[in-house]
Enzyme design. Structure first.
Site: not given
Lengths: 390, 390
Positions: A18, A71-72, A137-138, A167
């Site tokens: 999405s 980036l963490n 949520a898929y 999606d």
């Protein structure tokens, strides 16, 4: 030639479909999109398969034209890099799990206070509040909750639409809302927060079925290639082993189909089939008639005769048929985009204004742009945090 | 509170779903939308059924918030009314049959010369050129040509997705392209022409499947509620007569599902199921195991246990379940819009920025605004036609 979103910068903390499709279309319009990925892992779709010369089919589809920064965001130094980038960002898109933005100190309302120019798109499965608030949520799950699978398939055998409409629909509402917010910001000088729930998107797309059930009370039943609302309509095997798709959408078209295409004046006159509601009730009889007619003819003849009778028709295509469709090839819809393993095929965006330049895309390797983006962030001022220390 | 598109005027020569949903969303953002309809007949969806207290389910879903003007564009007096309206319009949307705009003297490129501020969205089934150039296009036909039905349904039994994704996808690309063009016009001072073909929209939404076939060569086969790419995933009957939807999207999730949810350490260790590709090959075995586990439990218990194990899950809902979904009710997603027969239920638009006012919608009776719009047009100057007489 120029691209409408030249000069716009989008940060995206994104996974799967999405948010990535939303930001790919922003990149298609010329925005700079920085895809923030977890170090060493990245977007989960990178690992779905290795079908495209080692890259995943989904990832290649959704990510050309973006930069990738590893980036963490749970690490304070990387979080500061991100905070600096936000000072010159126009848009932040996220489809993290419920509550995750807040846990990263990136609550959308707080962000808007700190960066009043920012447009924050906050994608979730089910929105805030209600019994499903924090549920995973898929696409399939939201299509199941949203009733979309119940109107797809065969009687008693619901099916998931192959295209992930929850999606993709969410991506397109996210994308359009960013464009509306950019237009609005030019007038008001302010960004905004746009929450989007996948369930709300599916419910919008189910509007016709909802109205039918709310007012008429009848639950639409899936009928394969047909429509529960009209008949005859469907897919019929042809003499040459192909599948023709045709039917009628109105009583007038039915008379054309029966009279001009099937050459059956008896059917035109038959009161049992005069109105759509009658034909829906006798769908099986009409499918048999159309089926027998198609089985005796080759597809090309069926399509020619249907065109002549003014009856809409199509060929039931496989994915390969689509890949090789002359309608895409002859209209030059395919192009090449760059990738770490060389150029790969991609389609042009579906909606382009005349005079809009399409940027050359590139599928980024994980972290391909991290160093450059870190250096760039170091030159940016951190935002005023006065309100935090108050 | 204000609406982003306040002050924007949209003219739409529209039928059915794609253009009407595009312009309804423009109205949701505050644009004034004038729906041009054939005198006495109007949009064909007005006549689909009379389910909503005499109005059609599709029409009510797609047309609240618009004005309706009955104009016969083949009549020179009405064509002049339309030409006057164009002088102060920002956007023209059309999904007439191929070539029809040109036959009305409204060729998009000519319009842009005459009204340089105008954004013209020209929706067609298959675009200009190619073998399908002038073919009729309905949602089902384009989904068949576009391969979408071939990846939906059951093995050997393709199905049309219940949600008309070709129509709705086209609506959403039309809608977003108008917003991009409005933003662009603020910078360039010029409108544009945006051609959109439904087939291109379906092809975009098929991107993952296209990549799989182009590079891997394997045609995805529909597997009902499951996915051709991952396993186990699907819908399973529960002890209390409901249907649970659940599954795994990764090897890590599979180990959680087998170990924490099913409590089957033997499956976690079983090398035959270790990788997704293995599980896809043994889909039937896994469906049987999950099916037996669900059949022994009530839905509420299944969902609670799945949540605890971190496994995404959903209920397979009917359309009525969606209409009564607590997630929509508790989040106040329903509202009332006006109509000729009194207020009717409608959902709020799926994507709204904070601070954006949602106009009160109204479903227009055919021609409800014709007289007012004719009077308004009479006050407008016709555009300079110098180039026509040259």
């Amino acid at each position: 030639m120029s691209a409408p979103l030249e000069g716009i910068t989008v940060l995206s903390i994104e996974q799967a479909i999405s948010a990535p499709l939303c930001t790919r279309h922003l990149a298609d319009l010329g925005a700079r999109v920085i895809k923030v990925e977890n170090p060493g892992i990245g977007d989960s779709t990178r690992h779905y398969d290795g079908v495209v010369r080692g890259m995943a089919a989904h990832f290649v589809w959704l990510n050309h034209g973006k930069e990738s920064a590893e980036l963490n965001l749970t690490d304070s130094a990387d979080a500061e890099v991100f905070a600096r980038l936000l000072t010159k960002a126009d848009v932040l898109v996220s489809n993290l799990a419920p509550g995750a933005l807040g846990r990263l100190g990136l609550d959308p309302a707080d962000l808007l206070e700190r960066y009043p120019q920012l447009i924050v798109v906050d994608i979730s499965g089910y929105g805030r509040g209600g019994p499903l608030d924090h549920k995973r949520a898929y696409d399939l799950l939201v299509q199941a909750e949203g009733g979309s699978a119940s109107i797809t398939g065969l009687p008693g055998q619901p099916a998931k639409p192959g295209i992930p409409v929850a999606d993709i629909g969410t991506a397109l509402y996210a994308y359009s809302s960013v464009l509306a917010a950019l237009y609005d910001r030019d007038r008001t000088g302010r960004g905004t927060v746009i929450p989007i729930a996948m369930l709300d998107v599916v419910a919008e797309m189910m509007g016709f079925a909802l109205n039918a059930v709310l007012h008429g009370g009848e639950e639409p039943e899936p009928v394969g290639m047909g429509s529960p609302m009209i008949a005859p309509y469907g897919a019929y095997a042809t003499k040459d082993g192909q599948t023709a798709v045709l039917g009628t959408t109105s009583d007038r078209e039915w008379r054309r189909l029966a009279g001009d295409l099937l050459r059956r004046p008896d059917l035109v006159e038959d009161a049992r089939y005069a109105r759509n509601a009658d034909r829906v009730a006798r769908r099986a009889e009409l499918d048999e008639i159309l089926g027998a007619w198609c089985a005796a003819r080759d597809l090309a003849d069926i399509q020619r005769l249907a065109d002549e009778a003014g009856i809409g028709n199509a060929r039931l295509n496989s994915v390969r048929d689509l890949a090789e469709h002359p309608q895409l090839a002859q209209r030059h819809r395919w192009r090449q985009v760059g990738s770490p393993v060389g150029p790969v095929a991609a389609l042009l965006p579906p909606a382009l204004g005349r005079g809009w330049e399409v940027p050359e895309g590139r599928v980024p390797a994980l972290g391909a742009d991290t160093a450059a983006i870190r250096a760039e962030a170091a030159e940016l001022e951190l935002p005023d945090r006065a309100d935090d220390s108050a």
